[in-house]
Structures are given as structure tokens and as C-alpha cells.
Design an enzyme around this catalytic site. Structure first.
Site, mmCIF file in Angstrom:
data_model
loop_
_atom_site.group_PDB
_atom_site.id
_atom_site.type_symbol
_atom_site.label_atom_id
_atom_site.label_comp_id
_atom_site.label_asym_id
_atom_site.label_seq_id
_atom_site.Cartn_x
_atom_site.Cartn_y
_atom_site.Cartn_z
ATOM 1 N N ASP A 279 91.363 51.732 15.756
ATOM 2 C CA ASP A 279 90.112 50.729 16.293
ATOM 3 C C ASP A 279 90.233 50.639 17.692
ATOM 4 O O ASP A 279 89.151 50.009 18.685
ATOM 5 C CB ASP A 279 91.606 49.169 16.425
ATOM 6 C CG ASP A 279 91.722 48.774 14.624
ATOM 7 O OD1 ASP A 279 90.254 49.085 13.787
ATOM 8 O OD2 ASP A 279 92.787 48.038 14.117
ATOM 9 N N LYS A 306 86.142 51.396 7.346
ATOM 10 C CA LYS A 306 86.077 50.163 7.649
ATOM 11 C C LYS A 306 85.326 49.455 7.298
ATOM 12 O O LYS A 306 84.784 49.278 6.492
ATOM 13 C CB LYS A 306 85.761 50.710 9.455
ATOM 14 C CG LYS A 306 87.282 51.616 9.801
ATOM 15 C CD LYS A 306 88.727 50.313 10.035
ATOM 16 C CE LYS A 306 89.936 51.141 10.015
ATOM 17 N NZ LYS A 306 91.164 50.377 10.969
#
Length: 397
Positions: A279, A306
Site C-alpha cells: 500500500d 488491487k
């Protein structure tokens, strides 16, 4: 939502949203504790609302009182004939799926198209799954014993099994296969389960021994989100002046690594292994894009799975602003430039891309048009309110 963002120097104080990862896990533990629990500081965002929707569909009840959530899970039944709405939340789907299959039967899910294309392959050896566009049917019963779970696709599959196996009527042995990624996230789950009274131990780095257990919710104020803090830290690295008033202090969140990794970038050209901190890639890529030198972000191929193909999204949008980024088979290759310019860019329905581009727009020469800015609601609904409070100049257009 389309925003016109002008270059500006961001400064001031801000509060981070509560950790999304901790919030999901606290909600799951409270649900499985079968009582009335008070959760302080839970993040209220699109993803946690998805988890709450499922809890409500299973018989739970909740209400908000300021920033406190009261959750009554005494009437929870894991058998459900209703279609469970998980929206775009991968954590909700991947955590709930094995939990619900501890009682067997068919469970039905409906989800956002961005989640429908993401993999569930790690669960395929244990459940029968059928997909039709945004709908998913899952059948089969999780049984105690030796469970081999592929850990190279997402840590969420490991966490999902860690949540589910204590609910069974006999001990289990969970063995991780493949290259383990995002290790801090399942370590977070392990630690929180221990605090919740679950009987589990580590045989070695890849093996968990799990006994049948009752969950007991452990109350505590949730700390701020290091994944969100990454964009503030990147902004400061690139010359802004923002103080975080609720900087997280525990060691639970792996994305605290952003501080060390930005220091590494400051030293010049480097290669960076991001398998445990995926992330952070958008924030790191922005910092690298505006730092002299050659940089590589490696072990990041799964970012293609993602909310968007995050490698392509980072490269395409920052390159539109003058960056020099190439998508490699395993990550990103970045040549630093001395400035960015304004452009029309798109968030690709990806909250972390939207935040990255908003900071990039502040640093660019000329105005930037950001399309799809509303997707920040997935993890930080108040992001653009905070952005404006820090001096950000953005208006809908």
C-alpha cells in the site's frame, strides 16, 4: 467527482483516520464475541461499512454515538439465505468467506466490479465457488485439520483462515505455502486474536497451531492509519510542512516503514523490496519520481490485483504529469525528474491513486484536473476536507 487542483504549499496540522486494517479486524472480533461491545475510534468508511452490512445481514445490530460504535452480536447466525453485499471491500469478502463456511451451506455475495475481478484462488481447494459477473456463490464446509493456504497472493487469505479456524470443533494446523507477502498484516491478525483470548501458537514462521476457542472482545482506542499517513509523509518529504497530531505509535502496522523508506530514498538511487508494504507504493513512487536518481520498486507484481492495476495506474497518471516511470514485470522502474506539470488525470476508482495524485497536483506546475476523486471514501472519506484545511486549493469542475 472531478476536481480542479492548483499548485500550493500544504502546511498545518491534521488527524489521520483510524486504521482501516485494525478497524476491520476489531469489527470481526466483536462480531464473533457474541455480546454487546463498544468500539472506540472505528473508521467509518466505505470498506468498514461493507463489513457492518454483512454483520447486520447475519443478525447483528449496531448504532453510532459520536465516534463510538456499539455492536450487538448476540443474535449472529453465520447461516444466511440473504445475498451479502461486500461492495469493493476485499478485506470484508476474504475475511468473512471462510468464517461463514465454518457452518457450511451456500452463501451468496454481491460486489463491485473492481472486487469481482480480484482473485480468490487461495480458497479454491476448500470451497466450491461460482462467479457470474458481480455475483459469487460459495459452498462447502471448512473442516478442522491441516489447512494449506497459498500466502503469495494476499495476506488476507491467511487472516481469513486465522479468524475461521478457532470456530471449529477440533484443533487445526495452518501452514503457509509459497512466498509470504504482506506479512505484517497477518501478524496483526495473530496478535489481535491472542488479545481476544483465542488459543493459537506458532510452530514456526509458516505454521500456526489453532485450538477451538471462544472470542472475547478486547476494547481499546484504535490508532491512526499508517497507510494514510504515507501520503502526508511523502508530502513532507517533498517540501510540505504538515504535522500529524495522532501519529501511530504501536508496532502493529507494517506501513510504519514509510518513514525509514523515505529516508532511504533521500540517500539517492536504490532498489526497494515492497512485498510486505504494497500500500506504500503510490506514495513511494511519487517521492522517487521527484528525487534525482534511478529507483526500483520490486516484488510488487500483485499490485495488478488491487482496486486498479496499481502499477499501471501509478505509471500512467504520473507520466501524464511528466514523470519517467516504467512498469516492470515485478514492479516499477523510476527515473527522478526535477518537476511535474499539471495534467488531466484519473484515479481509476482507486483511493490510494487519488491521494497520490492530489499531492502530485500540489507540486506540479499548472493546474491539474483529477477525475474520480470520490473514491477516497473507501478509506478516508474526509480526505479532501483535510486537504483543504491544509491549504489545498481544489474545486469541483
Amino acid at each position: 467527482m472531478k476536481l480542479r487542483i492548483e499548485p500550493v504549499f500544504l502546511k498545518g496540522n491534521c488527524y489521520l483516520p483510524a486504521s482501516k486494517s485494525l478497524s476491520h479486524r476489531a469489527l470481526i472480533i466483536a462480531m464473533l464475541s457474541r455480546g454487546i461491545n463498544q468500539l472506540r475510534g472505528i473508521l467509518d468508511c466505505d470498506d468498514t461499512q461493507a463489513t457492518l452490512q454483512v454483520i447486520e445481514a447475519l443478525g447483528g445490530h449496531y448504532h453510532w454515538q459520536e465516534d463510538q460504535l456499539f455492536l450487538d452480536s448476540r443474535q449472529i447466525h453465520l447461516e444466511s439465505a440473504r445475498t451479502l453485499e461486500v461492495n469493493a471491500s476485499g478485506s470484508t469478502l476474504r475475511f468473512m468467506l471462510p468464517i461463514l463456511q465454518t457452518v457450511g451451506g451456500v452463501h451468496r455475495y454481491h460486489m463491485h466490479p473492481s472486487l469481482a475481478r480480484r482473485t480468490l484462488a487461495a480458497y479454491e481447494p476448500y470451497f466450491e465457488m461460482s462467479r457470474q459477473q458481480e455475483r459469487l456463490w460459495v459452498d462447502g464446509r471448512l473442516k478442522a485439520g491441516e489447512i494449506m493456504i497459498e500466502a503469495s497472493q494476499s495476506s488476507q487469505f491467511v487472516s481469513g483462515m486465522l479468524f475461521a479456524l478457532p470456530l471449529l470443533d477440533a484443533p487445526s494446523r495452518l501452514v503457509l505455502q509459497g512466498e509470504c507477502v504482506s506479512v505484517p498484516y497477518y501478524e496483526m491478525t495473530y496478535q489481535l486474536l491472542k488479545e481476544a483470548g483465542v488459543s493459537l501458537t506458532r510452530q514456526d514462521a509458516r505454521t500456526f497451531l489453532i485450538d477451538p476457542s471462544n472470542y472475547h472482545f478486547h476494547d481499546g482506542m484504535l490508532e491512526g492509519d499508517w497507510s494514510a499517513a504515507a501520503f502526508i509523509e511523502a508530502a513532507n518529504f517533498l517540501g510540505m510542512s504538515i504535522d500529524i497530531l495522532n501519529r501511530p505509535t504501536s508496532l502493529l502496522q507494517g506501513d510504519r516503514e514509510i518513514v525509514r523508506l523515505l529516508q532511504q530514498i533521500r540517500q539517492g538511487s536504490c532498489q526497494m523490496d515492497v512485498r510486505d508494504v504494497p500500500d506504500l507504493v503510490p506514495a513511494l513512487a511519487l517521492a522517487m519520481a521527484l528525487t534525482p536518481g534511478h529507483f526500483e520498486l520490486n516484488h510488487a507484481a500483485r499490485l495488478k490485483d488491487k482496486e486498479s492495476n496499481r502499477l499501471e495506474s501509478v505509471a500512467h497518471e504520473l507520466n501524464a504529469m511528466g514523470a519517467k516511470i516504467t512498469v516492470a514485470p515485478d514492479g516499477l522502474s523510476i527515473e527522478g525528474v526535477d518537476h511535474l506539470h499539471g495534467a488531466q488525470v484519473d484515479a481509476h476508482q482507486d483511493h490510494r491513486i487519488a491521494m497520490m495524485l492530489s499531492i502530485a497536483a500540489c507540486l506540479a506546475q499548472g493546474e491539474t484536473i483529477l477525475n474520480g476523486a470520490e473514491c477516497v471514501a473507501k478509506s478516508w472519506p474526509q480526505y479532501f476536507t483535510v486537504f483543504r484545511q491544509l491549504g489545498g486549493k481544489c474545486d469541483e469542475c
